[in-house]
Design a protein around this motif. Structure first.
Motif, PDB file in Angstrom:
ATOM      1  N   THR A 818      -0.907  -3.948  -8.676  1.00  0.00           N
ATOM      2  CA  THR A 818      -0.753  -2.972  -7.531  1.00  0.00           C
ATOM      3  C   THR A 818       0.805  -3.175  -7.197  1.00  0.00           C
ATOM      4  N   ALA A 819       1.054  -2.072  -6.296  1.00  0.00           N
ATOM      5  CA  ALA A 819       2.460  -2.200  -5.633  1.00  0.00           C
ATOM      6  C   ALA A 819       2.263  -1.940  -4.059  1.00  0.00           C
ATOM      7  N   ASP A 820       2.673  -3.150  -3.570  1.00  0.00           N
ATOM      8  CA  ASP A 820       2.404  -3.169  -1.953  1.00  0.00           C
ATOM      9  C   ASP A 820       0.714  -3.215  -1.738  1.00  0.00           C
ATOM     10  N   GLY A 821       0.137  -3.681  -2.572  1.00  0.00           N
ATOM     11  CA  GLY A 821      -1.337  -3.738  -2.581  1.00  0.00           C
ATOM     12  C   GLY A 821      -2.060  -2.784  -3.005  1.00  0.00           C
ATOM     13  N   GLU A 822      -1.628  -1.596  -3.340  1.00  0.00           N
ATOM     14  CA  GLU A 822      -1.990  -0.307  -3.695  1.00  0.00           C
ATOM     15  C   GLU A 822      -2.058  -0.117  -5.165  1.00  0.00           C
ATOM     16  N   TYR A 823      -3.091   0.673  -5.528  1.00  0.00           N
ATOM     17  CA  TYR A 823      -2.891   1.333  -7.161  1.00  0.00           C
ATOM     18  C   TYR A 823      -2.108   2.760  -6.949  1.00  0.00           C
ATOM     19  N   THR A 824      -1.978   3.160  -5.681  1.00  0.00           N
ATOM     20  CA  THR A 824      -1.975   4.780  -5.702  1.00  0.00           C
ATOM     21  C   THR A 824      -0.575   4.917  -6.256  1.00  0.00           C
ATOM     22  N   ASP A 825      -0.492   6.084  -7.110  1.00  0.00           N
ATOM     23  CA  ASP A 825       0.809   6.637  -7.690  1.00  0.00           C
ATOM     24  C   ASP A 825       1.378   7.576  -6.581  1.00  0.00           C
ATOM     25  N   ASP A 826       2.742   7.912  -6.916  1.00  0.00           N
ATOM     26  CA  ASP A 826       3.545   8.659  -6.311  1.00  0.00           C
ATOM     27  C   ASP A 826       3.701   8.614  -4.897  1.00  0.00           C
ATOM     28  N   PHE A 829       9.175   5.620  -2.688  1.00  0.00           N
ATOM     29  CA  PHE A 829      10.065   4.161  -2.577  1.00  0.00           C
ATOM     30  C   PHE A 829      11.005   3.881  -1.553  1.00  0.00           C
ATOM     31  N   ASP A 830      10.708   2.956  -0.644  1.00  0.00           N
ATOM     32  CA  ASP A 830      11.664   2.774   0.402  1.00  0.00           C
ATOM     33  C   ASP A 830      12.575   1.557   0.208  1.00  0.00           C
ATOM     34  N   GLY A 831      12.951   1.341  -0.863  1.00  0.00           N
ATOM     35  CA  GLY A 831      14.091   0.108  -1.151  1.00  0.00           C
ATOM     36  C   GLY A 831      13.568  -1.001  -1.899  1.00  0.00           C
ATOM     37  N   SER A 832      12.241  -1.595  -1.692  1.00  0.00           N
ATOM     38  CA  SER A 832      11.730  -2.515  -2.215  1.00  0.00           C
ATOM     39  C   SER A 832      10.302  -2.586  -2.344  1.00  0.00           C
ATOM     40  N   VAL A 833       9.693  -3.000  -3.418  1.00  0.00           N
ATOM     41  CA  VAL A 833       7.955  -2.960  -3.469  1.00  0.00           C
ATOM     42  C   VAL A 833       7.711  -4.267  -4.183  1.00  0.00           C
ATOM     43  N   ASP A 834       6.407  -4.806  -3.482  1.00  0.00           N
ATOM     44  CA  ASP A 834       5.995  -6.047  -3.876  1.00  0.00           C
ATOM     45  C   ASP A 834       4.725  -5.835  -5.114  1.00  0.00           C
ATOM     46  N   LEU A 835       5.166  -6.395  -6.045  1.00  0.00           N
ATOM     47  CA  LEU A 835       4.218  -6.184  -7.269  1.00  0.00           C
ATOM     48  C   LEU A 835       3.326  -7.254  -7.465  1.00  0.00           C
ATOM     49  N   ALA A 836       1.897  -7.246  -7.941  1.00  0.00           N
ATOM     50  CA  ALA A 836       1.194  -7.945  -8.095  1.00  0.00           C
ATOM     51  C   ALA A 836       0.114  -7.858  -9.141  1.00  0.00           C
ATOM     52  N   TRP A 837      -0.358  -8.804  -9.953  1.00  0.00           N
ATOM     53  CA  TRP A 837      -1.276  -8.525 -10.851  1.00  0.00           C
ATOM     54  C   TRP A 837      -1.974 -10.052 -11.046  1.00  0.00           C
ATOM     55  N   PHE A 909       7.221   1.157 -12.524  1.00  0.00           N
ATOM     56  CA  PHE A 909       7.091  -0.039 -12.468  1.00  0.00           C
ATOM     57  C   PHE A 909       5.908  -0.652 -13.300  1.00  0.00           C
ATOM     58  N   GLU A 910       6.563  -1.527 -14.331  1.00  0.00           N
ATOM     59  CA  GLU A 910       5.537  -1.724 -15.228  1.00  0.00           C
ATOM     60  C   GLU A 910       5.890  -3.399 -15.128  1.00  0.00           C
ATOM     61  N   VAL A 911       4.396  -4.001 -15.776  1.00  0.00           N
ATOM     62  CA  VAL A 911       4.288  -5.374 -16.021  1.00  0.00           C
ATOM     63  C   VAL A 911       3.746  -5.527 -17.569  1.00  0.00           C
ATOM     64  N   ALA A 912       4.263  -6.119 -18.332  1.00  0.00           N
ATOM     65  CA  ALA A 912       3.878  -6.211 -19.755  1.00  0.00           C
ATOM     66  C   ALA A 912       3.277  -7.685 -19.901  1.00  0.00           C
ATOM     67  N   SER A 913       2.255  -7.905 -20.782  1.00  0.00           N
ATOM     68  CA  SER A 913       1.791  -9.089 -21.019  1.00  0.00           C
ATOM     69  C   SER A 913       2.677  -9.521 -22.536  1.00  0.00           C
ATOM     70  N   LEU A 914       3.330 -10.792 -22.634  1.00  0.00           N
ATOM     71  CA  LEU A 914       3.976 -11.063 -23.933  1.00  0.00           C
ATOM     72  C   LEU A 914       3.403 -12.436 -24.358  1.00  0.00           C
ATOM     73  N   THR A 925       1.076   0.913 -15.562  1.00  0.00           N
ATOM     74  CA  THR A 925       2.448   1.334 -14.834  1.00  0.00           C
ATOM     75  C   THR A 925       1.892   2.053 -13.290  1.00  0.00           C
ATOM     76  N   ILE A 926       3.117   2.039 -12.527  1.00  0.00           N
ATOM     77  CA  ILE A 926       2.813   2.729 -11.335  1.00  0.00           C
ATOM     78  C   ILE A 926       4.110   3.472 -10.954  1.00  0.00           C
ATOM     79  N   LYS A 927       3.815   4.809 -10.576  1.00  0.00           N
ATOM     80  CA  LYS A 927       4.991   5.474 -10.540  1.00  0.00           C
ATOM     81  C   LYS A 927       5.278   5.734  -8.765  1.00  0.00           C
ATOM     82  N   MET A 928       6.580   5.819  -8.579  1.00  0.00           N
ATOM     83  CA  MET A 928       6.875   5.824  -6.924  1.00  0.00           C
ATOM     84  C   MET A 928       7.945   6.890  -6.982  1.00  0.00           C
TER      85      MET A 928
END
Length: 952
Positions: A818-826, A829-837, A909-914, A925-928
């Motif tokens: 999620t981005a700022d607790g949401e799954y929503t695309d598009d 972006f206001d300068g920063s975003v909190d990503l979580a998984w 914004f992406e987060v990949a497992s390695l 992926t989430i797009k903003m």
């Protein structure tokens, strides 16, 4: 029907001396079914049928098929005992079964199961019944079906064909005939001839598009100068048949009285080889005359060819009789002005099923001694011919199996089915047939009033208000001609339902109907008859003139009873009364009307192609870890991957093209050529009617209803545009199914899916060749659809290519991204975003309860870390740069504050497992949209959802 089966062997079965007995006739149609699969069907004269359906139950890889020979004995007066039955029972004291049609199975192989499959057969007898009276109108609703044949059609384009509309009549009838071939594989050559062969079109192994090409070619044909050379018309036939697939003829001289020629039509008789047929059409005698003899000689060089000739406006059939070798249909002489005449003649020649004209059945009831008729044919009135014409034009045909019973019951059924009355005329003493139709002018009908009606007993009258308990829904049950099972159609009287406030159903049985469009018409007729209130009664008249009979319409005018000049039908004419030799009439208010204005679809509109086709929706890819575990076991797969981590298998499935398809052959080419690698199973599939966003909580989509979706189980997996989803619920309303999903299961991430995206409910049906392939290996895979009769050619199958990429060993992508607790695309972006998984673990997520993308922490798999990436793109979707690319270890959150460039339109914004150098198969992926709201030229930016970003 009688039978004997004295030889059953575990693992396979043969019929020995198994015989069916039916009504005797010279054109028995034998249709054999097992588990509702057609084993063989077609018209045959006395002879031996070869059944060859090796794949009807799945072939050698499943339950086998059917093959062998069946003797057809027509029960003639000189018929001898069957030699095979004599051998089986080791005695010559075997009945000859004269007077009955007998089918003898000669050690027929049936399947690979120890339990014999249910077997049924059907037969039809029309052509030679009833003294062969009025044969051109005997067949109604003929259903043509030609498959697995090589067809050569010679069409006359000499100058005489320019008279009137002869050429157009011939062309249109042949086009209709070509349309009837759709859905079936045949080889076709059509030649246009006059003094020479003028032009030709040829297509082998035809598809529906090939048939359309042939029809287009027919439209280009014109007439030419004088000449009707019969030999020129057939001169290229030998070469065509040599190019077409050959036939397999069977000859057994030990079988007494074998007649190899069929007499009623042409069908796939179970052989894989194609039959050879010539259709010859002309409107003139041969020029030169010797060309007829030459044509006969040319045709004689073609083994097992069947020749059907048709004359347009040419009543002298002397020369075409020389060519025609199918006496069952003779040489029909058809109109040059009405293409329906030639179309019907073609349909009758090649029909594989048809109904009998009721006029012929009524006539048999009177004169056929087999069913108790004892009158002379001279007692049949002229109305039988006019009624036969009417029934033929209406498409009113019946199919009854005479089981004994009473003639009165048979007559009642015929009258009810056809809404007709059979009676002996009081004028001529002959039997007459009267179809009740709205065929009168009211002003011309006689009026019965109090001067004629002596006394009456009106059961219902005067006219009453609408009765609450009057039927308002009529269901008509009929018999399906394809399998003999019951079917039904229903018609509603909407006004009656509204007035009654409820549905009052009534069911009518009409088992003699086997043609759905006819059943629909008659259901409408019965609705009119049964759901409209009317008056019934009986009264005496002093004298009834002899022209009145059962079914006659009359007018009754008795104002004192509220009956004001109303049309009635005479239902019964009773005996004499007590006084003055009065006659009792039972009448019913006129409500009957044979509806012929209801649209009726031709049978060919519903034909299911019998040839092998390709799946249009397919899942062919490198198999995920989960699928390998389900098939081979987790410990086995883990051991394999520990030794060869880059190894993998593919899996493949596709949608079933038609109900006639069994399974798919699996063809694989890994670089050394194509090879068959087992069988793949079909899976239900559909397409989306609504879109899905990338948001993992967007979990509802509408899809189109398709056959097979009723088998989809809750909790199973489906595949849509590269994403695996879990099926949680399906609700159908009409042809729309609303599906509730769990998004991004297994090793996939949520992505967008537009309207019209394929979705396949593979439910573990996908198959593999069980070969392990390594990273970067390319494999081509083709799914070869299989029907009872054939397998799709390799060249016709679509190619799916896989490049292996170590899928099974890769870690699962993180969940609940999620981005700022949401799954929503598009979002903006206001300068920063909190990503979580959340953590995922492929080694733990192997149970039957499949987790979707929104699951909580599972694992993580040992050694897994996460790579956060932020990328910027311009308005043309071109990558500008990667702003952030950092590994955050095992953390499950990250605050990203990138600085987009001036030309950036959006960020991803992406987060990949390695793990161990392997990245997850798909990356969530989430797009903003960036805060840059205008282009360099000052034009307002617009987001994908249509929102305009203007400067404030």
């Amino acid at each position: 029907m009688g039978g004997k089966n004295d030889d059953q062997v575990i693992g396979h079965k043969h019929f020995r001396g198994f015989h069916f007995i039916g009504p005797t006739d010279a054109d028995a149609l034998l249709a054999i079914r097992m588990d509702d699969k057609i084993v063989w069907e077609g018209y045959q004269g006395q002879g031996r049928l070869r059944i060859r359906k090796p794949n009807i139950f799945g072939g050698d890889e499943k339950e086998g098929g059917v093959s062998g020979y069946v003797d057809v004995l027509l029960g003639g007066n000189t018929q001898g005992a069957n030699d095979y039955l004599q051998k089986v029972w080791n005695t010559t004291a075997i009945p000859a079964f004269r007077g009955a049609v007998t089918y003898v199975w000669r050690r027929v192989y049936i399947g690979n199961r120890p339990i014999l499959k249910p077997l049924r057969h059907k037969s039809v007898a029309i052509n030679s019944k009833y003294d062969n009276w009025y044969p051109e109108k005997a067949r109604v609703n003929a259903e043509g079906r030609i498959s697995n044949a090589a067809l050569y059609i010679a069409m006359d384009t000499s100058d005489s064909m320019a008279i009137g509309s002869r050429l157009a009549t011939q062309r249109d009838a042949i086009k209709t005939f070509i349309d009837s071939l759709k859905g079936f594989r045949n080889d076709v050559r059509i030649v246009s001839y006059a003094a020479t062969e003028r032009a030709a079109i040829e297509r082998l192994n035809c598809t529906d598009s090939d048939y359309d090409d042939i029809k287009d070619w027919l439209d280009t044909q014109t007439t030419t100068a004088f000449g009707t050379d019969y030999d020129a018309a057939v001169s290229s036939a030998p070469g065509f048949f040599s190019r077409a697939e050959g036939v397999d003829s069977y000859t057994d001289t030990s079988f007494s009285g074998l007649i190899s020629e069929a007499v009623g039509g042409l069908f796939d008789n179970g052989q894989t080889e194609k039959q050879r047929v010539v259709v010859f059409v002309t409107d003139g005698e041969p020029v030169p005359t010797s060309s007829a003899t030459d044509a006969v000689a040319t045709l004689a060089t073609i083994a097992d060819v069947r020749v059907h000739c048709f004359n347009i406006e040419l009543t002298d059939t002397t020369y075409t009789d020389m060519l025609d070798n199918t006496p069952g249909d003779g040489v029909p002489v058809v109109s040059g002005a009405d293409p329906d005449d030639l179309s019907v003649a073609l349909a009758n020649a090649f029909s594989y099923w048809s109904d009998i004209n009721p006029a012929h059945a009524f006539r048999a009831l009177v004169v056929d001694p087999v069913i108790g008729g004892n009158d002379d044919p001279a007692s049949i009135g002229d109305s039988f011919t006019t009624s036969a014409d009417l029934y033929f034009n209406e498409g009113m045909g019946v199919n009854f199996f005479w089981k004994g019973g009473t003639r009165a019951e048979y007559r009642r059924q015929l009258e009810e089915h056809t809404n007709s009355r059979l009676y002996r005329s009081r004028q001529t003493g002959k039997w007459e047939l009267y179809p009740i139709r709205k065929n009168y002018v009211k002003a011309n009908l006689p009026v019965f009033d109090k001067t004629i009606i002596k006394k009456g007993d009106w059961a219902e009258g005067p006219v009453k208000p609408w009765q609450r308990d009057l039927p308002n829904q009529v269901t008509l049950q009929y018999t399906r001609r394809d399998n003999g099972e019951k079917a039904s159609v229903t018609s509603f009287n909407i006004v009656g339902i509204q007035l009654a406030g409820k549905i009052n159903p009534v069911t009518i049985e009409r088992p003699g109907f086997s043609y759905e469009p006819l059943a629909t018409q008659v259901c409408e007729r019965e609705k009119i008859s049964r759901t409209v209130p009317g008056i019934r009664g009986a009264f005496y008249v002093a004298y009834l003139e002899p022209q009145y009979h059962v079914g006659s319409p009359i007018r009754i005018n008795q104002p004192e009873l509220g009956i004001n000049d109303v049309v009635f039908r005479i239902k019964e004419i009773g005996g004499e009364g007590m006084e003055n030799y009065e006659t009792l009439l039972t009448v019913e208010q006129e409500r009957f009307d044979q509806r012929t204005d209801i649209p009726v679809a031709g049978v060919s509109d519903n034909v299911i192609p019998d040839y092998a086709q390709a799946s249009t929706i397919r899942l062919v890819e490198e198999a995920p870890y989960y699928e390998l575990v389900q098939r081979l076991g987790q410990s086995s797969i883990d051991d394999t991957l520990s030794g060869e981590p880059d190894g993998g298998l593919f899996h493949a499935t596709g949608n079933r093209p038609t109900d006639t398809h069994l399974d798919m052959g699996l063809a694989v080419d890994s670089g050394s050529g194509w090879g068959r690698s087992g069988v793949a199973r079909y899976s239900p599939a559909s397409t989306t009617l609504t879109a899905l966003t990338r948001a993992a909580d967007d979990t509802s989509v509408d899809i189109a209803w398709m056959d097979g979706l009723e088998t989809v189980q809750a909790g199973s997996l489906a595949y849509i545009g590269g994403e695996y989803v879990r099926i949680d619920n399906m609700t159908r309303v009409g042809d729309v199914v609303t599906v509730t999903l769990g998004r991004a299961c297994l090793d996939t991430a949520p992505v967008k899916h537009g309207v019209g995206t394929d979705i396949i409910f593979w439910q573990g049906n996908a198959e593999s060749d069980q070969v392990t392939y390594l990273v970067s290996e390319q494999v081509d895979i083709r799914l070869l659809g299989q029907t009872f009769d054939e397998t799709l050619n390799l060249s016709e199958a679509p190619n799916d290519q896989i490049t292996f990429n170590s899928r099974a060993v890769r870690p699962y992508p993180p969940g609940a991204f999620t981005a700022d607790g949401e799954y929503t695309d598009d979002r903006l972006f206001d300068g920063s975003v909190d990503l979580a998984w959340t953590h995922s673990d492929r080694t733990q997520q192997t149970t039957g309860s499949i987790e979707d993308h929104t699951h909580g922490n599972i694992g993580p798999e040992a050694g897994t870390t996460y790579q956060v990436r932020v990328k910027e793109y311009d308005s043309g979707d071109t990558l500008i740069s990667t702003l952030i690319d950092t590994n955050v270890g095992t953390a499950t959150s990250y605050t990203a504050a990138p600085t987009p460039s001036a030309t950036a339109a959006y960020l991803t914004f992406e987060v990949a497992s390695l793990r161990d150098g392997y990245e997850c198969w798909q990356v969530p992926t989430i797009k903003m949209i960036t805060t840059i709201r205008t282009t360099e030229a000052g034009v307002d930016r617009t987001t994908e959802d249509g929102t305009t970003r203007t400067l404030e």
